[in-house]
Design a protein around this motif. Structure first.
Motif, PDB file in Angstrom:
ATOM      1  N   LEU A  38     -17.835  -2.322   5.833  1.00 45.69           N
ATOM      2  CA  LEU A  38     -16.617  -2.528   6.519  1.00 45.69           C
ATOM      3  C   LEU A  38     -15.401  -3.186   5.835  1.00 45.69           C
ATOM      4  O   LEU A  38     -14.320  -3.111   5.987  1.00 45.69           O
ATOM      5  CB  LEU A  38     -17.153  -3.362   7.770  1.00 45.69           C
ATOM      6  CG  LEU A  38     -16.081  -3.763   8.791  1.00 45.69           C
ATOM      7  CD1 LEU A  38     -15.450  -2.127   9.484  1.00 45.69           C
ATOM      8  CD2 LEU A  38     -16.813  -4.380  10.062  1.00 45.69           C
ATOM      9  N   SER A  39     -15.877  -4.402   4.901  1.00 47.69           N
ATOM     10  CA  SER A  39     -15.089  -4.992   4.206  1.00 47.69           C
ATOM     11  C   SER A  39     -14.308  -4.224   3.384  1.00 47.69           C
ATOM     12  O   SER A  39     -13.141  -4.390   2.979  1.00 47.69           O
ATOM     13  CB  SER A  39     -15.715  -6.067   3.526  1.00 47.69           C
ATOM     14  OG  SER A  39     -15.184  -6.713   2.414  1.00 47.69           O
ATOM     15  N   GLY A  40     -14.906  -3.353   2.527  1.00 46.28           N
ATOM     16  CA  GLY A  40     -14.279  -2.414   1.754  1.00 46.28           C
ATOM     17  C   GLY A  40     -13.318  -1.231   2.334  1.00 46.28           C
ATOM     18  O   GLY A  40     -12.208  -1.195   2.098  1.00 46.28           O
ATOM     19  N   LEU A  41     -13.467  -0.925   3.589  1.00 47.57           N
ATOM     20  CA  LEU A  41     -12.615  -0.225   4.454  1.00 47.57           C
ATOM     21  C   LEU A  41     -11.369  -0.970   4.901  1.00 47.57           C
ATOM     22  O   LEU A  41     -10.500  -0.148   4.839  1.00 47.57           O
ATOM     23  CB  LEU A  41     -13.367   0.474   5.725  1.00 47.57           C
ATOM     24  CG  LEU A  41     -14.455   1.414   5.384  1.00 47.57           C
ATOM     25  CD1 LEU A  41     -15.134   1.771   6.723  1.00 47.57           C
ATOM     26  CD2 LEU A  41     -13.709   2.862   4.984  1.00 47.57           C
ATOM     27  N   ILE A  42     -11.685  -2.169   5.165  1.00 45.05           N
ATOM     28  CA  ILE A  42     -10.671  -3.005   5.632  1.00 45.05           C
ATOM     29  C   ILE A  42      -9.574  -3.368   4.273  1.00 45.05           C
ATOM     30  O   ILE A  42      -8.211  -3.177   4.553  1.00 45.05           O
ATOM     31  CB  ILE A  42     -11.059  -4.317   6.124  1.00 45.05           C
ATOM     32  CG1 ILE A  42     -11.505  -3.925   7.618  1.00 45.05           C
ATOM     33  CG2 ILE A  42      -9.613  -5.275   6.454  1.00 45.05           C
ATOM     34  CD1 ILE A  42     -12.136  -5.199   8.331  1.00 45.05           C
ATOM     35  N   THR A  69      -5.539  -2.204   4.379  1.00 44.93           N
ATOM     36  CA  THR A  69      -4.767  -3.197   3.763  1.00 44.93           C
ATOM     37  C   THR A  69      -3.780  -2.752   2.368  1.00 44.93           C
ATOM     38  O   THR A  69      -2.581  -2.933   2.693  1.00 44.93           O
ATOM     39  CB  THR A  69      -5.413  -4.396   3.419  1.00 44.93           C
ATOM     40  OG1 THR A  69      -6.033  -5.009   4.479  1.00 44.93           O
ATOM     41  CG2 THR A  69      -4.184  -5.643   3.092  1.00 44.93           C
ATOM     42  N   VAL A  70      -4.537  -2.119   1.397  1.00 42.48           N
ATOM     43  CA  VAL A  70      -3.635  -1.682   0.452  1.00 42.48           C
ATOM     44  C   VAL A  70      -2.729  -0.604   0.820  1.00 42.48           C
ATOM     45  O   VAL A  70      -1.397  -0.456   0.286  1.00 42.48           O
ATOM     46  CB  VAL A  70      -4.659  -1.382  -0.811  1.00 42.48           C
ATOM     47  CG1 VAL A  70      -4.010  -0.511  -1.856  1.00 42.48           C
ATOM     48  CG2 VAL A  70      -5.470  -2.532  -1.391  1.00 42.48           C
TER      49      VAL A  70
END
Length: 159
Positions: free
Chosen positions: A59-63, A67-68
């Motif tokens: 989930l952190s990677g997807l967010i 964002t990028v």
């Protein structure tokens, strides 16, 4: 006897989800089960923690990727509109600060007027004793200064 056994177990004496059918409470049973069950519970806790951590990492990677992508898309728009957006943001911040300051000073003025009204109508607002004490000290000092000035005037006229 059964009621006494139940009462002695109390809140911490076992029962509930961890009780076994033998009525011994906790992880009862033989010594082999006591060693085996905590090891299985430890493995189950580790698997649950690893699953939760992995899910949060994904989930952190997807967010981060979202964002990028959002910054990549929004940067040209922000650069194009920055001559308008920056002064607008500054004006909005100044207006907000002005309204907040004005409201705060208005509330302070109303509370001072309320205190003065209570004081002048004979009620006893907080701090009235201190004000009366300060007024008495000021009047006393003013009298002392007046007397000292009168003494010097009399000495100057007499000489």
């Amino acid at each position: 006897m059964a009621a006494e056994h139940h009462r002695d177990r109390g809140v911490l004496g076992g029962g509930g989800a961890f009780a076994d059918r033998s009525g011994q409470g906790g992880y009862g049973g033989d010594h082999h089960d006591q060693q085996k069950q905590p090891a299985m519970m430890c493995a189950l806790k580790a698997a649950t923690a690893a699953t939760a951590a992995g899910s949060l990492l994904v989930l952190s990677g997807l967010i981060l990727a979202g964002t990028v992508i959002a910054l990549t898309v929004a940067t040209p728009v922000l650069v194009i509109f920055s001559p308008v957006l920056v002064p607008a943001a500054i004006a909005l911040a100044l207006m907000s600060a002005g309204f907040v300051t004005s409201g705060g000073l208005g509330v302070a003025a109303l509370s001072v007027f309320s205190w003065m009204y209570k004081y002048l109508t004979g009620k006893h607002p907080p701090g009235a004793d201190q004000l009366d004490h300060a007024k008495a000290r000021l009047a006393s000092k003013a009298r002392d200064i007046k007397d000292a000035a009168q003494t010097r005037i009399d000495q100057a006229q007499g000489a």
